[in-house]
Design an enzyme around this catalytic site. Structure first.
Site, PDB file in Angstrom:
ATOM      1  N   CYS A  37      50.832  56.785  -5.336  1.00 60.61           N
ATOM      2  CA  CYS A  37      49.819  55.921  -4.762  1.00 60.61           C
ATOM      3  C   CYS A  37      49.358  56.547  -3.359  1.00 60.61           C
ATOM      4  CB  CYS A  37      50.115  54.483  -4.809  1.00 60.61           C
ATOM      5  SG  CYS A  37      48.869  53.523  -3.784  1.00 60.61           S
TER       6      CYS A  37
ATOM      7  N   CYS B 169      49.338  53.751  -0.901  1.00 63.99           N
ATOM      8  CA  CYS B 169      50.716  53.314  -0.498  1.00 63.99           C
ATOM      9  C   CYS B 169      51.473  54.389   0.468  1.00 63.99           C
ATOM     10  CB  CYS B 169      51.479  53.346  -1.697  1.00 63.99           C
ATOM     11  SG  CYS B 169      51.200  52.305  -2.832  1.00 63.99           S
TER      12      CYS B 169
END
Length: 100
Positions: free
Chosen positions: A28, A31
């Site tokens: 991600c 993230c």
């Protein structure tokens, strides 16, 4: 302080005090960007846990995580707040301060 959590140590870590937990994945992009913001808490008294969603699928199912990053704030083992998406250090602090 940032602590890596998994299915084995999660319940023990959240059972007392105020803990902000980030559910993330290594693939991600948001993230990875979020990790930079979280590192600013390294030398603070705020306890942050990080959970790799790919490594802890039972926790993902238990807390109904549907996107990354997702944060859950626990107070003495009880879920106090859940929110998703990228957040700056200031935004994260504002969320935590509501429960202190």
């Amino acid at each position: 302080m940032i602590i890596e959590l998994n299915e084995e140590n999660f319940d023990e870590e959240i059972k007392s005090g105020l803990k902000l937990i980030e559910f993330y994945t290594t693939w991600c992009g948001y993230c990875m960007k979020q990790r930079i913001e979280l590192q600013e808490f390294e030398n603070s008294d705020i306890r942050i846990g990080i959970v790799d969603g790919d490594e802890s699928p039972n926790l993902i199912n238990k807390y109904k995580i549907s996107g990354y990053p997702t944060f859950i704030l626990f107070k003495n083992g009880e879920k106090a707040l859940k929110f998703s998406g990228f957040h700056t250090k200031k935004e994260l602090l504002n969320q935590v301060m509501k429960y202190i």
